[in-house]
Design a protein around this motif. Structure first.
Motif, short mmCIF file in Angstrom:
data_model
loop_
_atom_site.label_atom_id
_atom_site.label_comp_id
_atom_site.label_asym_id
_atom_site.label_seq_id
_atom_site.Cartn_x
_atom_site.Cartn_y
_atom_site.Cartn_z
N ILE A 80 -7.17 5.40 5.10
CA ILE A 80 -6.85 4.32 4.17
C ILE A 80 -8.08 3.88 3.39
CG2 ILE A 80 -5.92 1.97 3.99
CD1 ILE A 80 -4.50 2.49 6.68
N GLU A 125 0.86 -1.19 0.00
CA GLU A 125 0.00 0.00 0.00
C GLU A 125 0.90 1.24 0.00
OE1 GLU A 125 -3.49 1.89 -0.18
OE2 GLU A 125 -3.75 -0.07 0.76
N ALA A 153 -3.87 6.21 0.31
CA ALA A 153 -3.63 6.10 1.75
C ALA A 153 -2.74 7.26 2.19
CB ALA A 153 -2.96 4.78 2.07
N ARG A 189 -0.82 -3.37 3.68
CA ARG A 189 -2.15 -3.47 4.29
C ARG A 189 -2.52 -4.95 4.46
NH1 ARG A 189 -6.91 -3.61 1.59
NH2 ARG A 189 -6.00 -2.74 -0.30
N ARG A 212 -10.29 1.24 1.31
CA ARG A 212 -10.37 -0.22 1.28
C ARG A 212 -11.77 -0.65 0.87
NH1 ARG A 212 -9.13 -4.79 6.00
NH2 ARG A 212 -10.77 -6.20 5.35
#
Length: 560
Positions: free
Chosen positions: A287, A105, A273, A171, A289
């Motif tokens: 972040i 990430e 991120a 991540r 996701r």
């Protein structure tokens, strides 16, 4: 002896019976990532291992982290060079051994006038970080101009922006990582059971620890477990077990709480991120996701109930203020929060230090009784922590003349894929997913579902695809109104991942409670019904589990 090496909820009693019937070399108390790592390391060296967890696997800290296998850049600032070097190198090992639960990430560190980080010092710091952590060439840091930084993440405030640092973290899904390590330990013969609490410890006439009385919290049965060595890997409960042993002295734990908030991308459309410092000097992550953005964390002292930490109004207000400080045009409000979680960090007490200043180093405590306790540490360093603990156990077994200690040998986990990780390493992972997606489609799964399952379960995905060939299971899914993919996941979770209660699946096996709470609301009742049919629950049990899911939803969406 239990010949099935799966973590099946149906074989819990058999596994507990085997713990009772044969003495083990090592009893591990605690089923978070640290305990799972110790069980795998020890079992893979040939030790007879038992592990008990009073909640579900990963139910504590190991499902409530920032979900990053990261190298600890913040610890470079605190001059903890050894921590940075060790966990930085461990990131790559964790990634290669389980690409399906860990992924690189790219992280953006924006630099602002008057902020904690200056451009020159950050450039030097990130370069040192690359060196200490052994970062591979394609993932080394770069420094960005203000324009380049804002292009990476347009939501960042422009005022005072001087540039940014760009570097790689990793991540993960912390609960999935834990269960995959636990499954690998079981493959190597470890006897592991959730919902099994240590009620008391057993000693010989000389006061040496010889095992424990373990209560199955599902039916109340008590099992005596004999063990040559006992490791306390209970995270926030480490001092409680030391007190039970009468050995809580010297250094003790200091629990701090970290809270994360989850937003839908329609309200917080983060592309990139971001890691940044708040006006009070704390560092927080934002972040993206799976269609969501999660944001955190807080770092405050904690003295409440260990088993159910909650986000307070103060926690939520602090994080909303921090988010709106950096992403000022998003204008997030409390009503935008879809879900949240609170977790505890079991740190070693250091007097006079603020929570965010306390070292994340791990430490081993040895009690006169022989109890070995491991405390502190980070998710990233779980494998190395386990190696250190098992080295210590093996050394002590050998010194006492135990055959297991003499034959155990060195750690074997550095290049060992965890369960689901046999995909040819990170270099072959994308190709693996593509091939398995095609295989899933041929089995009747929608392409989107097949791809998602391949990414999520790695080399275990064939077990889920095989669900479509099982007429009895397909009828079970149909009776309970479950789509093919969800039914396959639920059956696998019960048969291979010791899912005993609905919350095990909805919170930790799937991650829905945090990242898709709408799915919990939509499918929760039918999942309870399907599990009830498969496990033979009474109507009273079904009601009890439904009420618990309601409480968990309330914990996730409401402030204390």
């Amino acid at each position: 002896m239990v010949t099935n090496k799966s973590l099946s909820s149906a074989t819990r009693h058999e596994i507990l019976g085997e713990m009772r019937d044969r003495k083990v070399d090592l009893l591990v108390i605690g089923g978070g990532i640290t305990g799972a790592g110790i069980a795998l390391d020890a079992a893979s060296r040939g030790l007879r291992v038992a592990l008990v967890e009073m909640q579900d696997f990963a139910a504590g800290t190991s499902s409530r982290s920032t979900k990053l296998v990261h190298g600890g850049l913040r610890y470079l600032k605190q001059l903890e060079i050894g921590v940075v070097a060790e966990v930085g190198k461990e990131r790559a090992i964790v990634y290669e051994n389980g690409p399906h639960v860990t992924t690189p990430e790219w992280m953006l560190l924006p630099l602002y006038a008057g902020g904690t980080f200056g451009k020159f010092s950050t450039s030097i710091g990130l370069r040192v970080y690359d060196f200490l952590a052994g970062v591979k060439k394609g993932e080394r840091r770069s420094m960005l101009s203000a324009r380049e930084t804002h292009e990476k993440e347009p939501l960042l405030k422009k005022s005072g922006l001087k540039g940014g640092g760009y570097y790689v973290e990793y991540r993960t899904d912390d609960a999935r990582l834990t269960i995959e390590v636990m499954k690998k330990a079981r493959e190597h013969g470890a006897l592991a059971v959730n919902y099994a609490r240590v009620d008391s410890l057993n000693y010989d006439d000389g006061g040496r620890l010889t095992g424990a009385k373990v209560r199955d919290l599902i039916d109340g049965t008590i099992y005596g477990v004999q063990a040559t060595k006992v490791v306390n890997a209970t995270g926030p409960w480490v001092d409680e077990l030391r007190s039970l042993d009468g050995s809580k002295s010297g250094k003790t734990l200091r629990l701090t709480k970290g809270v994360h908030l989850v937003f839908d991308q329609t309200r917080f459309p983060l592309r990139q991120a971001v890691y940044f410092d708040t006006p009070d000097g704390r560092m927080v992550f934002a972040i993206p996701r799976s269609g969501k953005t999660y944001f955190g964390t807080t770092d405050t002292n904690y003295q409440g109930a260990i088993d159910r930490p909650k986000a307070t109004r103060e926690d939520r207000d602090y994080l909303l203020k921090a988010a709106n400080f950096m992403f000022e045009n998003v204008k997030l409000a409390d009503s935008d929060i879809e879900s949240s979680w609170a977790g505890l960090r079991p740190l070693i007490q250091q007097e006079g230090k603020d929570p965010s200043e306390i070292s994340r180093r791990d430490e081993i405590f040895h009690a006169p009784s022989g109890l070995i306790s491991i405390a502190g540490g980070k998710l990233t360093g779980y494998r190395k922590m386990a190696e250190t603990v098992v080295d210590d156990v093996v050394k002590r077994l050998a010194a006492e003349g135990a055959k297991a200690g003499a034959e155990a040998g060195a750690c074997r986990t550095k290049d060992m894929p965890i369960s689901g990780g046999d995909v040819g390493g990170s270099a072959q992972y994308i190709r693996f997913v593509a091939d398995k997606t095609q295989a899933g489609v041929k089995k009747g799964f929608a392409a989107k579902d097949a791809e998602a399952l391949a990414k999520f379960y790695g080399s275990n995905v064939d077990s889920l695809f095989d669900f479509a060939d099982m007429e009895k299971d397909m009828k079970w899914a149909e009776r309970n109104g479950l789509p093919l993919a969800i039914a396959a996941e639920l059956r696998y979770a019960m048969d291979e991942e010791m899912t005993v209660k609905p919350q095990d699946f909805l919170v930790r096996r799937s991650g829905w409670m945090f990242f898709d709470i709408a799915a919990v609301r939509e499918w929760g009742e039918r999942i309870i019904g399907a599990m009830a049919e498969r496990a033979g629950w009474t109507d009273a049990q079904r009601i009890e589990f439904a009420e618990e899911i309601d409480r968990l939803i309330a914990d996730a969406v409401e402030a204390e």
